[in-house]
Design an enzyme around this catalytic site. Structure first.
Site, PDB file in Angstrom:
ATOM      1  N   ALA A  98       0.869  -1.171   0.000  1.00 41.06           N
ATOM      2  CA  ALA A  98       0.000   0.000   0.000  1.00 41.06           C
ATOM      3  C   ALA A  98       0.910   1.226   0.000  1.00 41.06           C
ATOM      4  O   ALA A  98       1.837   1.307   0.814  1.00 41.06           O
ATOM      5  CB  ALA A  98      -0.918   0.001   1.206  1.00 41.06           C
ATOM      6  N   VAL A 158       4.662  -1.275   3.264  1.00 42.91           N
ATOM      7  CA  VAL A 158       4.557   0.149   2.954  1.00 42.91           C
ATOM      8  C   VAL A 158       5.362   0.452   1.695  1.00 42.91           C
ATOM      9  O   VAL A 158       6.555   0.133   1.615  1.00 42.91           O
ATOM     10  CB  VAL A 158       5.059   1.013   4.117  1.00 42.91           C
ATOM     11  CG1 VAL A 158       4.933   2.493   3.770  1.00 42.91           C
ATOM     12  CG2 VAL A 158       4.293   0.693   5.397  1.00 42.91           C
ATOM     13  N   LYS A 159       4.718   1.057   0.749  1.00 46.64           N
ATOM     14  CA  LYS A 159       5.353   1.352  -0.534  1.00 46.64           C
ATOM     15  C   LYS A 159       5.759   2.824  -0.563  1.00 46.64           C
ATOM     16  O   LYS A 159       4.914   3.710  -0.352  1.00 46.64           O
ATOM     17  CB  LYS A 159       4.363   1.033  -1.662  1.00 46.64           C
ATOM     18  CG  LYS A 159       4.957   0.787  -3.026  1.00 46.64           C
ATOM     19  CD  LYS A 159       3.837   0.299  -3.949  1.00 46.64           C
ATOM     20  CE  LYS A 159       4.352  -0.023  -5.331  1.00 46.64           C
ATOM     21  NZ  LYS A 159       3.221  -0.387  -6.231  1.00 46.64           N
ATOM     22  N   VAL A 160       7.049   3.071  -0.816  1.00 50.64           N
ATOM     23  CA  VAL A 160       7.560   4.441  -0.873  1.00 50.64           C
ATOM     24  C   VAL A 160       8.301   4.642  -2.195  1.00 50.64           C
ATOM     25  O   VAL A 160       8.831   3.685  -2.756  1.00 50.64           O
ATOM     26  CB  VAL A 160       8.506   4.749   0.315  1.00 50.64           C
ATOM     27  CG1 VAL A 160       7.791   4.552   1.642  1.00 50.64           C
ATOM     28  CG2 VAL A 160       9.769   3.904   0.252  1.00 50.64           C
TER      29      VAL A 160
END
Length: 218
Positions: A56, A82-84
Site C-alpha cells: 500500500a 509500505v510502498k515508498v
C-alpha cells in the site's frame, strides 16, 4: 519465483488466489482510483484474503509525512508492505520504517544505482519498472539482470520485485534472470496459460471425441 498480482480488484485477486497463483498483492494510487474504494478499507480486505505481503503506497513527498502515512498503512494489517518512492525522502522513510520492523517496498526504480540505495536503506523489496523503461527505448530486462548481479555480489537481502510487467515474455525473462518476485496485472498472469497450439489441439481432441459418441460419467 513468487507471483504478486498488481491490482486492487478483489474479485480478480480472489480468482487467482483460489488457484494458488497469488503470493502477494501490489497496489498504487492509480489502482486505488480504479477500484473506487477507500484505501484503508480495500487494503484491509485484500490483507484478509491474501496472507502474503500487500503493498500500500504513501502519497506524500516529504520523509516525515511518508513515515506518518506509512505507519498508518502498516497498522491496517500485519502483512501490509509500505510502498515508498525511490527518492531521497523515500529512502529516508524506508530506513525509518524498516528500522521499526515494517516491510517496505521501494518503488519506481529505474537504475542499478537506485537499487543499491534501496538495499542499503533496508528495503524488503525494490520494484524496477520494466515496461516503462522499454517505453523509452531502454532494456528493462537488462536492469533486472544488473540488479540481480549486484545484489548477489554483495549479499543484499532486498527482494527484486519486477514491476511494470506488460507481457508473458517479461515474466519468463524475469524467471530466467532470477527476479525474486514479479507483480503483474491479472490478465497478464492468466495469459500465461494461453498458446495457439493448445487451443488447436483441444479443438481436434473435442472433434474426435464427438465422433466416438461416448460420455464420461453420468
Amino acid at each position: 519465483m513468487r507471483f504478486f498480482v498488481d491490482t486492487a480488484d478483489i474479485a480478480a485477486i480472489r480468482e487467482l488466489h483460489e488457484l494458488g497463483m497469488v503470493d502477494g498483492v501490489t497496489t498504487n494510487p492509480s489502482l486505488i482510483l480504479k477500484s473506487g474504494r477507500n484505501i484503508s478499507e480495500v487494503t484491509k480486505e485484500i490483507c484478509e484474503l491474501v496472507p502474503g505481503p500487500v503493498s500500500a503506497e504513501v502519497v506524500s513527498d516529504k520523509a516525515d509525512d511518508m513515515i506518518r502515512e506509512g505507519k498508518h498503512l502498516a497498522a491496517i494489517a500485519p502483512n501490509v508492505t509500505v510502498k515508498v518512492p525511490l527518492t531521497w525522502d523515500g529512502l529516508k522513510a524506508c530506513k525509518a520504517l524498516s528500522d521499526e520492523g515494517h516491510m517496505v517496498n521501494v518503488t519506481l526504480c529505474f537504475t542499478s544505482a537506485q537499487a543499491i540505495l534501496a538495499a542499503k536503506a533496508g528495503a524488503t523489496f525494490v520494484s524496477p519498472f520494466i515496461g516503462r523503461l522499454d517505453d523509452i527505448g531502454l532494456d528493462g530486462m537488462e536492469l533486472i539482470a544488473d540488479i540481480r548481479t549486484i545484489y548477489d555480489n554483495y549479499g543484499f537481502e532486498t527482494n527484486i520485485l519486477a514491476a511494470s510487467i506488460r507481457s508473458v515474455n517479461h515474466i519468463i525473462e524475469c524467471a530466467r534472470i532470477g527476479a525474486d518476485v514479479i507483480t503483474a496485472p491479472p490478465a497478464v498472469i492468466k495469459a500465461m496459460a494461453n498458446h495457439v497450439l493448445t487451443d488447436k489441439g483441444l479443438e481436434q481432441f473435442n472433434a474426435d471425441w464427438a465422433k466416438t459418441g461416448q460420455k464420461i460419467g453420468s
